[in-house]
Write a protein that holds these residues in place. Structure first.
Motif: not given
Length: 474
Positions: A89-107
């Motif tokens: 995977i070249i990029e991975l993001k994890i979103y909270a229910p409200d759309g906030e980025v909790l984790y991203c490979s690009d900090t």
């Protein structure tokens, strides 16, 4: 329909079919085949992203009702980085229910909130959202990507409620290039054969056109060239389309192999190659046939001009009065003999009613041969003695029909029969004189016979024969 007409129609149909086939294959690849492969690539990548998201969701978050910042620890980040490497995977993001980025490979993106409609209207309602982002294009989050990427959003659902989402980027550049190469290689031979087929059909068509003699009638000529404008349009469109298609494919390969990023340079190369490729094709398949057609049209126009001049010379050399009348009694054409006899010009008679010019009347005269011809649709002949015409004429009227058999006009040939009438009168006078002479001759003959009879009686009387006996013998 003649054999030549059938041959021309066959070559025209063959040419049109070959052009359509030549256009159809690239168009099919461009409109249906390539998009279907892209859809297949997106679908496969989406399925892979779903499987990855399910694994991550079940192995990392377990049964958390909602994903929050407390779930993101250093150990968690380390585990995600290992999984990201394992799953390519070249990029991975994890979103909270409200759309906030909790984790991203690009900090840099951590803490941002996704406010886009697709996230809240599609992903947050439990639906997947996938998009193929071509190289050097912008993603759904307005980022310019350096490779072909399938961007997939997978919702994390807990008891039917939205608990968060994964955003996974897969680099599909290599897969897309392999698919494109596969389709191109499978299509190139068919396209080449189609072009060869079209070239052969065009060669046969042009050769068949050259075999026509300039002595063909105008109807045959127009029938032969009635599809020329369509032919030129189709050839032009097909040439531009095919040339530009292959040029764009070639430039795409050059751009990838030479890493050219200047759009101005690419546009210049596109224009330059298009000119060099398009000009020879357009010359042989469009301009040259057009020049041939212009030359043939000039020759046909000259042929018609000479023929019309010869016809006018012949038409005006006839000593009899000739005129062409419409079914509405209007005069369409006359020869010089007609004009000279009535002392008028073309301007004075063309379009006027024949009874106005010839008979100085407001309506056709009784027993009009033109009217009879319209009614009977067969040739009519009439001897006309009209005080408005200074001489007797013998007029023959012949009907003229169009291709559908409708009467359109009639041809009038009026002959001055003054001499014939004069000879006729002389013959009548001679006949009367001859009759008088015959009567006089009969009288003379009768007198001579009577004299001869009396003389014989006298001779018989002198010889002593009784008169009674003589009478009996007679």
């Amino acid at each position: 329909m003649t054999k030549r007409d059938i041959t021309n129609r066959t070559t025209n149909i063959l040419l049109i079919i070959s052009i359509l086939v030549t256009i159809a294959f690239p168009a099919y690849n461009l409109v249906f085949l390539y998009p279907s492969f892209d859809e297949l690539l997106i679908k496969n990548t989406e399925d892979e992203a779903v499987r990855t998201a399910r694994f991550l969701s079940s192995s990392v978050f377990l049964n958390n009702e909602k994903i929050n910042k407390n779930d993101i620890s250093q150990e968690f980040i380390k585990n995600l980085e290992n999984m990201q490497s394992d799953f390519e995977i070249i990029e991975l993001k994890i979103y909270a229910p409200d759309g906030e980025v909790l984790y991203c490979s690009d900090t840099e993106d951590i803490g941002e909130v996704n406010q886009h409609t697709y996230f809240h209207q599609i992903v947050a309602k439990g639906h997947k959202y996938t998009k193929l982002v071509p190289k050097m294009s912008k993603s759904s989050e307005n980022k310019t990507l350096n490779s072909d990427v399938v961007e997939t959003y997978i919702p994390i659902m807990r008891d039917g409620k939205f608990a968060g989402a994964f955003e996974i980027y897969y680099d599909v550049t290599l897969k897309k290039e392999l698919l494109t190469d596969l389709v191109s290689r499978s299509s190139i031979m068919v396209i080449i054969l189609s072009i060869i087929f079209m070239a052969m059909s065009l060669f046969i068509y042009l050769r068949n056109r050259k075999e026509y003699s300039i002595s063909n009638t105008l109807d045959n000529y127009l029938e032969q060239h009635k599809y020329m404008s369509i032919y030129l349009f189709v050839i032009t469109m097909a040439t531009v389309f095919i040339s530009e298609f292959f040029i764009m494919v070639m430039l795409d390969r050059i751009k990838k192999n030479l890493s050219i990023s200047s759009e101005l340079l690419l546009n210049f190369m596109d224009s330059l190659i298009l000119v060099f490729v398009l000009y020879p094709i357009m010359y042989f398949f469009v301009f040259k046939p057009l020049l041939i057609q212009i030359t043939e049209r000039k020759q046909m126009a000259e042929f018609l001009r000479v023929a019309e001049k010869e016809w006018d010379t012949i038409f005006n050399s006839i000593s009899d009065m000739i005129s062409v009348h419409g079914v509405d009694f209007s005069i369409k054409r006359v020869n010089n003999a007609f004009l000279n006899f009535y002392g008028v010009t073309h301007k004075d008679v063309i379009g006027k009613k024949c009874y106005e010019i010839v008979h100085d009347s407001t309506h056709p005269f009784n027993d009009c041969p033109h009217l009879r011809c319209i009614q009977s649709k067969i040739p009519e002949v009439q001897e006309i003695l009209d005080e408005n015409i200074s001489v007797p004429v013998l007029e023959s009227v012949s009907p003229v029909f169009d291709e559908q058999g409708n009467l359109t006009s009639s041809v009038h040939i009026a002959k001055d029969i003054t001499h014939i009438k004069k000879v006729e009168m002389e013959l009548k006078e001679k006949a009367i004189q001859l009759q008088h002479l015959n009567e006089n001759l009969q009288v003379l003959v009768s007198e001579e016979i009577e004299k001869h009879r009396q003389k014989e009686q006298m001779q018989f009387g002198q010889q002593g024969f009784p008169m009674r006996v003589y009478s009996t013998l007679r």
